[in-house]
Design a protein around this motif. Sequence first.
Motif, PDB file in Angstrom:
ATOM      1  N   VAL A  95       0.873  -1.172   0.000  1.00  0.00           N
ATOM      2  CA  VAL A  95       0.000   0.000   0.000  1.00  0.00           C
ATOM      3  C   VAL A  95       0.909   1.220   0.000  1.00  0.00           C
ATOM      4  O   VAL A  95       1.791   1.346   0.849  1.00  0.00           O
ATOM      5  CB  VAL A  95      -0.952   0.025   1.217  1.00  0.00           C
ATOM      6  CG1 VAL A  95      -1.850   1.262   1.161  1.00  0.00           C
ATOM      7  CG2 VAL A  95      -1.790  -1.242   1.278  1.00  0.00           C
ATOM      8  N   CYS A  96       0.694   2.090  -0.973  1.00  0.00           N
ATOM      9  CA  CYS A  96       1.504   3.304  -1.121  1.00  0.00           C
ATOM     10  C   CYS A  96       0.578   4.510  -1.053  1.00  0.00           C
ATOM     11  O   CYS A  96      -0.304   4.665  -1.894  1.00  0.00           O
ATOM     12  CB  CYS A  96       2.261   3.267  -2.448  1.00  0.00           C
ATOM     13  SG  CYS A  96       3.324   4.693  -2.716  1.00  0.00           S
ATOM     14  N   ARG A 130      -1.440  -4.430  -5.017  1.00  0.00           N
ATOM     15  CA  ARG A 130      -1.018  -3.091  -4.604  1.00  0.00           C
ATOM     16  C   ARG A 130      -2.170  -2.107  -4.658  1.00  0.00           C
ATOM     17  O   ARG A 130      -3.050  -2.202  -5.502  1.00  0.00           O
ATOM     18  CB  ARG A 130       0.086  -2.609  -5.540  1.00  0.00           C
ATOM     19  CG  ARG A 130       0.659  -1.268  -5.142  1.00  0.00           C
ATOM     20  CD  ARG A 130       1.728  -0.823  -6.075  1.00  0.00           C
ATOM     21  NE  ARG A 130       1.159  -0.127  -7.239  1.00  0.00           N
ATOM     22  CZ  ARG A 130       1.880   0.324  -8.244  1.00  0.00           C
ATOM     23  NH1 ARG A 130       3.192   0.126  -8.284  1.00  0.00           N
ATOM     24  NH2 ARG A 130       1.303   0.960  -9.241  1.00  0.00           N
ATOM     25  N   SER A 131      -2.102  -1.150  -3.749  1.00  0.00           N
ATOM     26  CA  SER A 131      -2.953   0.032  -3.807  1.00  0.00           C
ATOM     27  C   SER A 131      -2.042   1.251  -3.812  1.00  0.00           C
ATOM     28  O   SER A 131      -1.068   1.303  -3.069  1.00  0.00           O
ATOM     29  CB  SER A 131      -3.890   0.106  -2.588  1.00  0.00           C
ATOM     30  OG  SER A 131      -4.743  -1.009  -2.546  1.00  0.00           O
ATOM     31  N   ALA A 132      -2.360   2.221  -4.668  1.00  0.00           N
ATOM     32  CA  ALA A 132      -1.638   3.493  -4.722  1.00  0.00           C
ATOM     33  C   ALA A 132      -2.692   4.579  -4.513  1.00  0.00           C
ATOM     34  O   ALA A 132      -3.543   4.784  -5.363  1.00  0.00           O
ATOM     35  CB  ALA A 132      -0.926   3.665  -6.053  1.00  0.00           C
ATOM     36  N   VAL A 133      -2.628   5.247  -3.368  1.00  0.00           N
ATOM     37  CA  VAL A 133      -3.709   6.112  -2.926  1.00  0.00           C
ATOM     38  C   VAL A 133      -3.223   7.546  -2.746  1.00  0.00           C
ATOM     39  O   VAL A 133      -2.229   7.784  -2.049  1.00  0.00           O
ATOM     40  CB  VAL A 133      -4.278   5.595  -1.580  1.00  0.00           C
ATOM     41  CG1 VAL A 133      -5.449   6.441  -1.127  1.00  0.00           C
ATOM     42  CG2 VAL A 133      -4.667   4.128  -1.680  1.00  0.00           C
ATOM     43  N   GLY A 134      -3.909   8.491  -3.350  1.00  0.00           N
ATOM     44  CA  GLY A 134      -3.617   9.904  -3.138  1.00  0.00           C
ATOM     45  C   GLY A 134      -4.314  10.394  -1.882  1.00  0.00           C
ATOM     46  O   GLY A 134      -5.486  10.099  -1.674  1.00  0.00           O
ATOM     47  N   VAL A 135      -3.570  11.107  -1.049  1.00  0.00           N
ATOM     48  CA  VAL A 135      -4.106  11.636   0.206  1.00  0.00           C
ATOM     49  C   VAL A 135      -3.702  13.104   0.345  1.00  0.00           C
ATOM     50  O   VAL A 135      -2.733  13.541  -0.283  1.00  0.00           O
ATOM     51  CB  VAL A 135      -3.611  10.824   1.428  1.00  0.00           C
ATOM     52  CG1 VAL A 135      -4.082   9.376   1.353  1.00  0.00           C
ATOM     53  CG2 VAL A 135      -2.095  10.876   1.556  1.00  0.00           C
ATOM     54  N   PRO A 136      -4.434  13.870   1.166  1.00  0.00           N
ATOM     55  CA  PRO A 136      -4.097  15.289   1.296  1.00  0.00           C
ATOM     56  C   PRO A 136      -2.845  15.570   2.120  1.00  0.00           C
ATOM     57  O   PRO A 136      -2.146  16.554   1.862  1.00  0.00           O
ATOM     58  CB  PRO A 136      -5.332  15.897   1.958  1.00  0.00           C
ATOM     59  CG  PRO A 136      -6.041  14.767   2.606  1.00  0.00           C
ATOM     60  CD  PRO A 136      -5.692  13.539   1.838  1.00  0.00           C
ATOM     61  N   VAL A 137      -2.542  14.741   3.123  1.00  0.00           N
ATOM     62  CA  VAL A 137      -1.370  14.993   3.969  1.00  0.00           C
ATOM     63  C   VAL A 137      -0.967  13.689   4.647  1.00  0.00           C
ATOM     64  O   VAL A 137      -1.806  12.825   4.905  1.00  0.00           O
ATOM     65  CB  VAL A 137      -1.652  16.108   5.005  1.00  0.00           C
ATOM     66  CG1 VAL A 137      -2.660  15.669   6.036  1.00  0.00           C
ATOM     67  CG2 VAL A 137      -0.373  16.609   5.655  1.00  0.00           C
ATOM     68  N   LEU A 138       0.347  13.563   4.910  1.00  0.00           N
ATOM     69  CA  LEU A 138       0.897  12.410   5.622  1.00  0.00           C
ATOM     70  C   LEU A 138       1.689  12.902   6.826  1.00  0.00           C
ATOM     71  O   LEU A 138       2.029  14.093   6.903  1.00  0.00           O
ATOM     72  CB  LEU A 138       1.800  11.602   4.680  1.00  0.00           C
ATOM     73  CG  LEU A 138       1.068  10.819   3.593  1.00  0.00           C
ATOM     74  CD1 LEU A 138       2.048  10.300   2.538  1.00  0.00           C
ATOM     75  CD2 LEU A 138       0.268   9.671   4.194  1.00  0.00           C
ATOM     76  N   PRO A 139       2.006  12.005   7.770  1.00  0.00           N
ATOM     77  CA  PRO A 139       2.759  12.427   8.957  1.00  0.00           C
ATOM     78  C   PRO A 139       4.042  13.170   8.601  1.00  0.00           C
ATOM     79  O   PRO A 139       4.734  12.829   7.636  1.00  0.00           O
ATOM     80  CB  PRO A 139       3.072  11.102   9.655  1.00  0.00           C
ATOM     81  CG  PRO A 139       1.954  10.193   9.235  1.00  0.00           C
ATOM     82  CD  PRO A 139       1.660  10.578   7.814  1.00  0.00           C
TER      83      PRO A 139
END
Length: 152
Positions: A95-96, A130-139
């Motif tokens: 998972v990315c 695999r999953s490649a997921v766009g997110v607004p913010v990461l740690p």
Amino acid sequence: MSTPEERLAALGLSVPEVAKPVAAYIPAVRSGNLVFTSGQLPMREGQLMATGKVGGEVSSEEAVACAQQCGLNALAAVRAELGDLSAVKRVVKVVCFVASTPDFTGQPAVANGVSELLGEVFGDAGRHARSAVGVPVLPLDAPVEVELIVEF
């Protein structure tokens, strides 16, 4: 046949020390014949390789390199749990997460940074779901975070 570490060395890479958790969790958990890693950030020598959003402050090329480093850090957690990467029978799932601008749609290409690494290191056993997921913010404002599930 060469070992995973020897294949990494042939690529000019090595498995780092396990990255210190940034909160209340452990780097990897073994359950049955699987190891689940916590999300790994692109930490190199205790520092993030880059910060910001892919498609903004972080280029696609930088993000691919970050994904590869996340993969190396995840392999460090796996090795710490199993004692030896040669114990890995198969990479099951990757998972990315990609912190990206709203118009960026190249998450799969970023995730190839870790996927291609695993293929080089484990051959056919490195082929994975695999999953490649766009997110607004990461740690820590990291651009990429990767987690692995491997069978041993």
